[in-house]
Design a protein around this motif. Structure first.
Motif, PDB file in Angstrom:
ATOM      1  N   THR A   3       0.837  -1.194   0.000  1.00  0.00           N
ATOM      2  CA  THR A   3       0.000   0.000   0.000  1.00  0.00           C
ATOM      3  C   THR A   3       0.871   1.242   0.000  1.00  0.00           C
ATOM      4  O   THR A   3       1.785   1.359   0.820  1.00  0.00           O
ATOM      5  N   THR A   4       0.605   2.146  -0.917  1.00  0.00           N
ATOM      6  CA  THR A   4       1.334   3.403  -0.954  1.00  0.00           C
ATOM      7  C   THR A   4       1.002   4.231   0.287  1.00  0.00           C
ATOM      8  O   THR A   4      -0.157   4.381   0.646  1.00  0.00           O
ATOM      9  N   GLY A   5       2.036   4.714   0.953  1.00  0.00           N
ATOM     10  CA  GLY A   5       1.829   5.529   2.135  1.00  0.00           C
ATOM     11  C   GLY A   5       1.837   4.752   3.433  1.00  0.00           C
ATOM     12  O   GLY A   5       1.839   5.338   4.515  1.00  0.00           O
ATOM     13  N   ALA A   6       1.827   3.409   3.348  1.00  0.00           N
ATOM     14  CA  ALA A   6       1.901   2.604   4.567  1.00  0.00           C
ATOM     15  C   ALA A   6       3.343   2.563   5.053  1.00  0.00           C
ATOM     16  O   ALA A   6       4.256   3.048   4.382  1.00  0.00           O
ATOM     17  N   VAL A   7       3.559   1.974   6.221  1.00  0.00           N
ATOM     18  CA  VAL A   7       4.910   1.902   6.769  1.00  0.00           C
ATOM     19  C   VAL A   7       5.838   1.209   5.770  1.00  0.00           C
ATOM     20  O   VAL A   7       5.501   0.158   5.214  1.00  0.00           O
ATOM     21  N   PRO A   8       7.005   1.795   5.461  1.00  0.00           N
ATOM     22  CA  PRO A   8       7.921   1.173   4.496  1.00  0.00           C
ATOM     23  C   PRO A   8       8.443  -0.172   5.015  1.00  0.00           C
ATOM     24  O   PRO A   8       8.806  -0.295   6.179  1.00  0.00           O
ATOM     25  N   VAL A   9       8.461  -1.153   4.148  1.00  0.00           N
ATOM     26  CA  VAL A   9       9.048  -2.446   4.474  1.00  0.00           C
ATOM     27  C   VAL A   9       9.879  -2.891   3.289  1.00  0.00           C
ATOM     28  O   VAL A   9       9.566  -2.572   2.147  1.00  0.00           O
ATOM     29  N   VAL A  10      10.959  -3.629   3.569  1.00  0.00           N
ATOM     30  CA  VAL A  10      11.806  -4.105   2.481  1.00  0.00           C
ATOM     31  C   VAL A  10      11.549  -5.570   2.188  1.00  0.00           C
ATOM     32  O   VAL A  10      12.065  -6.097   1.216  1.00  0.00           O
ATOM     33  N   SER A  11      10.756  -6.229   3.014  1.00  0.00           N
ATOM     34  CA  SER A  11      10.426  -7.617   2.731  1.00  0.00           C
ATOM     35  C   SER A  11       9.603  -7.657   1.451  1.00  0.00           C
ATOM     36  O   SER A  11       8.692  -6.861   1.260  1.00  0.00           O
ATOM     37  N   GLN A  12       9.958  -8.546   0.559  1.00  0.00           N
ATOM     38  CA  GLN A  12       9.286  -8.658  -0.715  1.00  0.00           C
ATOM     39  C   GLN A  12       9.112 -10.123  -1.055  1.00  0.00           C
ATOM     40  O   GLN A  12       9.596 -10.995  -0.328  1.00  0.00           O
ATOM     41  N   VAL A  13       8.412 -10.399  -2.135  1.00  0.00           N
ATOM     42  CA  VAL A  13       8.250 -11.786  -2.540  1.00  0.00           C
ATOM     43  C   VAL A  13       9.634 -12.393  -2.764  1.00  0.00           C
ATOM     44  O   VAL A  13      10.446 -11.849  -3.511  1.00  0.00           O
ATOM     45  N   GLY A  14       9.902 -13.491  -2.100  1.00  0.00           N
ATOM     46  CA  GLY A  14      11.227 -14.105  -2.156  1.00  0.00           C
ATOM     47  C   GLY A  14      12.126 -13.664  -1.022  1.00  0.00           C
ATOM     48  O   GLY A  14      13.208 -14.218  -0.837  1.00  0.00           O
ATOM     49  N   GLY A  15      11.695 -12.660  -0.235  1.00  0.00           N
ATOM     50  CA  GLY A  15      12.481 -12.196   0.898  1.00  0.00           C
ATOM     51  C   GLY A  15      12.267 -13.068   2.127  1.00  0.00           C
ATOM     52  O   GLY A  15      11.290 -13.820   2.211  1.00  0.00           O
ATOM     53  N   ARG A  16      13.150 -12.969   3.084  1.00  0.00           N
ATOM     54  CA  ARG A  16      13.106 -13.798   4.284  1.00  0.00           C
ATOM     55  C   ARG A  16      12.972 -12.941   5.534  1.00  0.00           C
ATOM     56  O   ARG A  16      13.562 -11.864   5.611  1.00  0.00           O
ATOM     57  N   LEU A  17      12.217 -13.455   6.497  1.00  0.00           N
ATOM     58  CA  LEU A  17      12.008 -12.771   7.766  1.00  0.00           C
ATOM     59  C   LEU A  17      12.414 -13.702   8.901  1.00  0.00           C
ATOM     60  O   LEU A  17      12.245 -14.922   8.795  1.00  0.00           O
ATOM     61  N   PRO A  18      12.950 -13.158   9.993  1.00  0.00           N
ATOM     62  CA  PRO A  18      13.333 -14.003  11.127  1.00  0.00           C
ATOM     63  C   PRO A  18      12.105 -14.568  11.825  1.00  0.00           C
ATOM     64  O   PRO A  18      11.090 -13.873  11.981  1.00  0.00           O
ATOM     65  N   LEU A  19      12.193 -15.796  12.250  1.00  0.00           N
ATOM     66  CA  LEU A  19      11.045 -16.443  12.891  1.00  0.00           C
ATOM     67  C   LEU A  19      10.723 -15.832  14.242  1.00  0.00           C
ATOM     68  O   LEU A  19       9.556 -15.787  14.638  1.00  0.00           O
ATOM     69  N   HIS A  20      11.723 -15.340  14.950  1.00  0.00           N
ATOM     70  CA  HIS A  20      11.480 -14.875  16.316  1.00  0.00           C
ATOM     71  C   HIS A  20      10.974 -13.442  16.391  1.00  0.00           C
ATOM     72  O   HIS A  20      10.413 -13.038  17.404  1.00  0.00           O
ATOM     73  N   ALA A  21      11.141 -12.650  15.296  1.00  0.00           N
ATOM     74  CA  ALA A  21      10.842 -11.221  15.385  1.00  0.00           C
ATOM     75  C   ALA A  21       9.724 -10.759  14.462  1.00  0.00           C
ATOM     76  O   ALA A  21       9.348  -9.589  14.506  1.00  0.00           O
ATOM     77  N   SER A  22       9.183 -11.631  13.637  1.00  0.00           N
ATOM     78  CA  SER A  22       8.095 -11.259  12.736  1.00  0.00           C
ATOM     79  C   SER A  22       6.828 -12.000  13.139  1.00  0.00           C
ATOM     80  O   SER A  22       6.878 -13.100  13.685  1.00  0.00           O
ATOM     81  N   ALA A  23       5.672 -11.410  12.859  1.00  0.00           N
ATOM     82  CA  ALA A  23       4.407 -12.042  13.229  1.00  0.00           C
ATOM     83  C   ALA A  23       4.205 -13.357  12.479  1.00  0.00           C
ATOM     84  O   ALA A  23       3.827 -14.375  13.069  1.00  0.00           O
ATOM     85  N   VAL A  24       4.470 -13.349  11.149  1.00  0.00           N
ATOM     86  CA  VAL A  24       4.329 -14.598  10.393  1.00  0.00           C
ATOM     87  C   VAL A  24       5.331 -15.629  10.895  1.00  0.00           C
ATOM     88  O   VAL A  24       5.037 -16.826  10.968  1.00  0.00           O
ATOM     89  N   GLY A  25       6.530 -15.169  11.248  1.00  0.00           N
ATOM     90  CA  GLY A  25       7.555 -16.089  11.745  1.00  0.00           C
ATOM     91  C   GLY A  25       7.161 -16.738  13.060  1.00  0.00           C
ATOM     92  O   GLY A  25       7.350 -17.939  13.263  1.00  0.00           O
ATOM     93  N   GLN A  26       6.599 -15.952  13.966  1.00  0.00           N
ATOM     94  CA  GLN A  26       6.186 -16.504  15.257  1.00  0.00           C
ATOM     95  C   GLN A  26       5.067 -17.531  15.089  1.00  0.00           C
ATOM     96  O   GLN A  26       5.050 -18.551  15.782  1.00  0.00           O
ATOM     97  N   ILE A  27       4.146 -17.274  14.154  1.00  0.00           N
ATOM     98  CA  ILE A  27       3.082 -18.244  13.895  1.00  0.00           C
ATOM     99  C   ILE A  27       3.678 -19.552  13.388  1.00  0.00           C
ATOM    100  O   ILE A  27       3.332 -20.652  13.857  1.00  0.00           O
ATOM    101  N   LEU A  28       4.564 -19.458  12.405  1.00  0.00           N
ATOM    102  CA  LEU A  28       5.153 -20.658  11.817  1.00  0.00           C
ATOM    103  C   LEU A  28       5.999 -21.417  12.829  1.00  0.00           C
ATOM    104  O   LEU A  28       5.966 -22.652  12.881  1.00  0.00           O
ATOM    105  N   LEU A  29       6.750 -20.688  13.644  1.00  0.00           N
ATOM    106  CA  LEU A  29       7.587 -21.337  14.650  1.00  0.00           C
ATOM    107  C   LEU A  29       6.741 -21.957  15.757  1.00  0.00           C
ATOM    108  O   LEU A  29       7.055 -23.039  16.269  1.00  0.00           O
ATOM    109  N   ALA A  30       5.656 -21.300  16.113  1.00  0.00           N
ATOM    110  CA  ALA A  30       4.782 -21.798  17.180  1.00  0.00           C
ATOM    111  C   ALA A  30       4.168 -23.143  16.823  1.00  0.00           C
ATOM    112  O   ALA A  30       3.907 -23.967  17.700  1.00  0.00           O
ATOM    113  N   HIS A  31       3.966 -23.387  15.527  1.00  0.00           N
ATOM    114  CA  HIS A  31       3.313 -24.618  15.102  1.00  0.00           C
ATOM    115  C   HIS A  31       4.289 -25.596  14.444  1.00  0.00           C
ATOM    116  O   HIS A  31       3.857 -26.573  13.825  1.00  0.00           O
TER     117      HIS A  31
END
Length: 290
Positions: A154-182
């Motif tokens: 979304t234009t104007g939303a908080v800038p993020v550099v994560s993109q399709v093909g990008g990686r996020l840490p499991l312990h510090a991202s919401a999607v990561g915590q969900i995946l790690l929790a299960h």
């Protein structure tokens, strides 16, 4: 404004040959196999190192850059890059540099967590994006990272550099915590052993605290992260399940508003919608009807 940072991946894969030890024998093509950068590595590991040198932050590489990132001799890299290009794994641009080829994309679409998941999730993600006007992400577990397989920005939303093909840490991202929790317990041990990177003052870096957070994710069915990846970035994620009830992905909303947690119902509804498109609930419904 701060951005959500994508952890860097290792530039090359170094795997010793399991040939009984000792220095590998040189052949008539000795210079390629006798170099310090090439020694003890199979042809497969060298080829994979070349492919692994490409990353979201460096999608285009020259042969010299490939040599530097992989540690391969120029002659070795030149030969392997030529073979990978002929097969379609790489493409050579008019300027002489290389990019990942479409042949790998074709193979990637065969992964059930890739294109099929994205196709089924996209209509629901578009609805979630229209309702929230924030970044919407879909991620799957890949090793010790959360791999982003789809995102609507979304234009104007908080800038993020994560993109399709990008990686996020499991312990510090919401999607990561969900995946790690299960995930399985061994993965938690591996993630902790690798070290919990301190990304912001609010990042969870203590294993006991992370374990409690993951337990809360399982209890509530959501992960709510406030500025753990970067300042001003708040996210909510929920699990996506398949027909067997397994968590195969996580969908999230990322925004700059600290009240992002108010979007929990919308994110949960979206996750359930994607899960239904994957057949979740079909088994229990058929069981109840018999």
């Amino acid at each position: 404004m701060s951005v959500e940072r994508t952890p860097s991946r290792p530039a090359a894969i170094h795997q010793p040959e399991n040939s009984g030890g000792g220095r590998p024998a040189t052949t008539a093509k000795g210079p390629d196999t006798a170099s310090s950068g090439d020694r003890g590595r199979t042809v497969t590991s060298r080829a994979l190192a070349i492919l692994d040198a490409f990353a979201p932050g460096r999608p285009e590489l020259t042969l010299a850059q490939i040599c530097r990132l992989t540690g391969l001799r120029h002659s070795t890299a030149h030969r392997l890059v030529g073979e990978l290009t002929a097969w379609g794994a790489l493409e050579r641009l008019p300027c002489g540099s290389y990019v990942i080829g479409l042949r790998l994309w074709e193979l990637g679409t065969l992964n059930p967590r890739g294109l099929p998941l994205r196709v089924r999730a996209m209509p629901v993600m578009e609805d979630l994006h229209a309702a929230t006007r924030q970044h919407v992400q879909l991620a799957v577990l890949d090793g010790t990272d959360a791999l982003v397989v789809e995102r609507i920005s979304t234009t104007g939303a908080v800038p993020v550099v994560s993109q399709v093909g990008g990686r996020l840490p499991l312990h510090a991202s919401a999607v990561g915590q969900i995946l790690l929790a299960h995930a399985y317990e061994e993965l938690f041990t591996e993630v902790v052993r690798e070290g919990l990177a301190h990304l912001t003052p609010r990042t969870i870096t203590e294993p006991p605290r992370l374990r409690l957070t993951l337990a809360e994710c399982r209890r509530t069915g959501v992960a709510v992260v406030h500025e753990e990846m970067s300042p001003d970035a708040h996210s909510v994620a929920a699990p996506v399940t398949d027909s067997k009830g397994r968590v195969v992905a996580a969908v999230s909303v990322v925004g700059a508003d600290a009240r992002t947690h108010l979007l929990v119902p919308a994110v949960v509804l979206a996750a359930r919608g994607i899960s239904r498109s994957l057949g979740a609930g079909a088994v229990s419904q058929s069981t109840n009807s018999t």
